[in-house]
Design an enzyme around this catalytic site. Sequence first.
Site, PDB file in Angstrom:
ATOM      1  CB  ALA B  35      -0.906  -0.001   1.225  1.00  0.00           C
ATOM      2  CG  ASP B  36       0.039   4.557  -2.679  1.00  0.00           C
ATOM      3  OD1 ASP B  36      -1.049   4.629  -2.069  1.00  0.00           O
ATOM      4  OD2 ASP B  36       0.128   4.705  -3.909  1.00  0.00           O
ATOM      5  CB  SER B  37       0.548   7.893   1.732  1.00  0.00           C
ATOM      6  OG  SER B  37       0.562   8.567   0.486  1.00  0.00           O
TER       7      SER B  37
END
Lengths: 417, 78
Positions: B35-37
């Site tokens: 996941a990214d932010s």
Amino acid sequence: MKLRRVVVTGLGALTPIGNNVEEYWNNLVNGVSGAAPITYFDTTNFKTKFACEVKNFNVEDFIDRKEARKMDRYAQYAMVATEEAVKDANFDFEKLDKDRVGVIWGSGIGGLETFQEEVINWAKGPGIPKFNPFFIPKMIADIAGGHISIKYGFRGPNFTTVSACASSTNALIDAFNYIRLGHADAMVTGGSEAAVTIAGMGGFNAMHALSTRNDDPKTASRPMDKDREGFVLGEGAGTLILEEYEHAIARGAKIYCEIGGGGMSADAHHITAPHPEGLGARNVMNNCLRDAGLLPTDVDGVNMHGTSTPLGDIAESKAIIEVFGEHAYTLNLNSTKSMTGHLLGAAGAIETISSILSIKHGIVPPTINHFTDDENIDPKLNFTFNKAQKRDMKVVMSNTFGFGGHNACVLVKKLEL
Amino acid sequence: MSDIASRVKAIIVDKLGVDENEVVTEASFTNDLGADSLDTVELIMEFEKEFDIQIPDDQAENISTVGQAISYIEEAKK
């Protein structure tokens, strides 16, 4: 400073009449209409109930579900057309200097459906601003170019042009100039649009811009016909790989044609209506010829903007006679929009691709749906009505004119010239 | 597995496009599940919607693993 030569080495298309370049071209030559009743939403309350949608398209055949979910359809279309074009260009990615490859994309609107859905969700809620974190990066009109650069690692110049229906022609001209001036050795360019949505259809209907020929969608887009009454909304994408001539030769690339020049102008007249005498259209074609260093008599054909609107088609026809004089009557004119509908910001890309393929194959695709001559349009002009015509095409110009009075025209020519 | 745990895992599988057996209690959204932010913010929003709760930003910052999400929601739903 000596300008560098620019050639086309890759093509990709995702259109209402074909999901790749070959299928698109075959259906263009055969005069196939892409218009049909809208499948995306219930059109019961809409004045126009048809459009030229992309068909038989499953995004997950091309893009991983997780990635696709973060892209509006307009960006998904860009990725699919670009994948075809990059493959077609057959780069050796081990040897390619990716710092010298850029992306200049065009889109008239960007992620309209994403914008529409997020705002509808907001309006249904209790007024607390809970927007999806991907709302903005899905919707903004520049993001398709960003996605392309990320996928391929192209780190050269990267931005998006927005000039309504001229967007991807402006992108193409910019990409051409960046290579000519030495800022890049190759560029991915083109455009994409996905405005067949509730907001898109409702908005264009409100302007009385769209055909309402609901009883016969396939003949609704009828450029130059006396009974034309608006354009048919289309969607999709077109990608062109432009490359510096020596760079293409050095790697033994297949070369489709050379980009000869680009012209730009503004009507400075009205936000949506064309200049009645086609002043901006005249200027843009003259600017393009001057940039290419060619004479009107050097040109074999013009892929017209030809949207099937009452005023636009007359103004453009007049402008062509002004620019070309007697030579206008020897040109093959055609409107691909008679088959694809109007792809707005992607129109310039797919129509330039059509122009390039007409040079490659020596065939001019038809302007379909011609039934009755319009007394306001010179009948001596050859609009390639209803049936494709064989002709050795060496120089073709492609016109696009956008709301806001933006005009852009690109000239493509056989490499030998 | 509790009902809450299985619903949390289903959301993670759907949003992050990961395989179900990767979604273990100690898995970190960013370090293990890719996941990214922005993905993380979207996950928190999905948990709020699915379980009809509000997760304030300062508390959302402390939810970085599958297990932390499950415990937070179980506590909130008590």
